[in-house]
Motif scaffolding. Structure first.
Motif, short mmCIF file in Angstrom:
data_model
loop_
_atom_site.label_atom_id
_atom_site.label_comp_id
_atom_site.label_asym_id
_atom_site.label_seq_id
_atom_site.Cartn_x
_atom_site.Cartn_y
_atom_site.Cartn_z
N THR A 1 0.86 -1.34 -0.07
CA THR A 1 -0.09 0.00 0.06
C THR A 1 0.96 1.24 -0.14
OG1 THR A 1 0.00 -0.05 2.42
CG2 THR A 1 -2.05 -1.04 1.19
N ASP B 1 -12.64 5.25 5.08
CA ASP B 1 -12.54 4.13 5.96
C ASP B 1 -11.26 3.67 6.02
OD1 ASP B 1 -15.79 4.00 6.34
OD2 ASP B 1 -15.47 4.21 4.30
N ALA B 2 -10.72 3.07 4.83
CA ALA B 2 -9.31 2.43 4.94
C ALA B 2 -8.30 3.05 5.55
CB ALA B 2 -9.24 1.91 3.56
N ILE C 1 -7.16 -4.44 4.68
CA ILE C 1 -7.69 -3.01 4.15
C ILE C 1 -7.91 -3.47 2.61
CG2 ILE C 1 -6.97 -0.56 3.83
CD1 ILE C 1 -4.57 -1.31 5.25
N HIS D 1 -10.41 -2.88 0.46
CA HIS D 1 -10.83 -1.54 -0.33
C HIS D 1 -10.95 -0.20 0.26
CE1 HIS D 1 -15.30 -1.52 0.42
NE2 HIS D 1 -15.27 -2.84 0.45
N GLN D 2 -11.23 0.73 -0.49
CA GLN D 2 -11.04 2.01 0.06
C GLN D 2 -12.24 2.16 1.29
OE1 GLN D 2 -11.30 6.05 -2.21
NE2 GLN D 2 -13.41 5.70 -1.75
N LEU E 1 -12.34 -0.93 6.57
CA LEU E 1 -11.37 -1.28 7.40
C LEU E 1 -11.72 -2.29 8.27
CD1 LEU E 1 -8.32 -0.86 8.37
CD2 LEU E 1 -9.47 1.11 10.01
#
Length: 271
Positions: free
Chosen positions: A115, A180-181, A205, A207-208, A211
């Motif tokens: 990431t 959220d992430a 994590i 996706h965007q 979380l």
């Protein structure tokens, strides 16, 4: 619903004299571009169809609204000056582009091997990623933007839904605000979850817009988390990584690296 039928429903809603659409059969993506700016939004139709079949969004109009907001934000000249309170970090995969389609270098910092951390100016219903030209016209530096963004992410709430499977507890954070992430960068949240768990603290994590924390008590917990992360990754509008992490010694480490460290039984986990 078949993909072709779903695509036709979306395309019918996206007929606009100022837009063009192009479908990529191989990738199952629909590209919508503004004729004037030549900028656009790419829709990943497979995860959208999955959400549609699970009734996770009400109508195709939500997709159209997303496109409208995206194209509109691309026309706005955003200044960093005076927008400091609206700067947030956004987590993306390590394969995410490092520059815009106009060859403008995006501001980012490395996070994990999977990431990266990019930065955005929140515009209300949408946001724009920060690039070097925006910095040049301001008094801010990349490091200062990082500092501001990490400070602002701590101001967001942490709504958690809890589920238990085979003695393991899973916590899902879905505030639906686009960050959220990104909350994985809030150290106070990580510290809170570390105090909360009685087993191993794991994080996903996928996706965007989600979380996931997990209180891993046994081997089954690792398997369940991996399955959950993979499913969310497949269905996410902006996928990040299907690989879960363990949080140990202040670091996020991919679980496959730590496979030999899995606890043999619940009693071997920390208390």
């Amino acid at each position: 619903m078949e993909m072709r039928e779903f695509r036709k429903k979306i395309e019918a809603k996206l007929v606009h004299e100022e837009w063009t659409t192009a479908y990529d059969h191989k990738e199952s993506t629909l590209r919508v571009e503004d004729k004037q700016t030549k900028k656009g939004v790419t829709l990943q139709l497979k995860p959208l169809l999955a959400k549609w079949e699970r009734n996770e969004f009400g109508s195709i109009d939500e997709v159209v609204r997303y496109v409208e907001l995206g194209l509109h934000s691309m026309k706005i000249e955003v200044s960093l000056e005076g927008n400091e309170k609206n700067i947030y970090p956004v987590i993306r995969s390590s394969s995410f582009p490092t520059e815009t389609k106009e060859n403008k270098q995006l501001i980012y910092h490395e996070h994990t091997g999977e990431t990266r951390i990019y930065y955005a100016v929140d515009l209300g219903e949408s946001y724009t990623l920060i690039h070097e030209e925006m910095i040049k016209s301001s008094k801010l530096t990349a490091d200062k933007i990082r500092e501001i963004a990490l400070f602002n992410i701590r101001s967001l709430e942490h709504p958690l839904n809890e589920d238990r499977v085979a003695g393991n507890t899973f916590y899902f954070l879905r505030a639906k605000d686009g960050y959220d992430a990104s909350r994985i960068l809030d150290q106070s949240l990580i510290d809170k979850m570390e105090r909360k768990v009685t087993g191993k603290l794991a994080v996903a994590i996928p996706h965007q817009d989600v979380l996931i924390f997990a209180d891993i008590q046994n081997d089954t917990g690792y398997d369940v988390l991996a399955q959950i992360a993979l499913q969310f990754f497949k269905d996410g509008r902006i996928p990040v990584t299907a690989l879960p992490f363990l949080y140990e010694n202040g670091e996020l480490e991919p679980t496959f690296i730590l496979a030999q460290k899995k606890p043999k039984d619940p009693s071997s986990t920390k208390k």
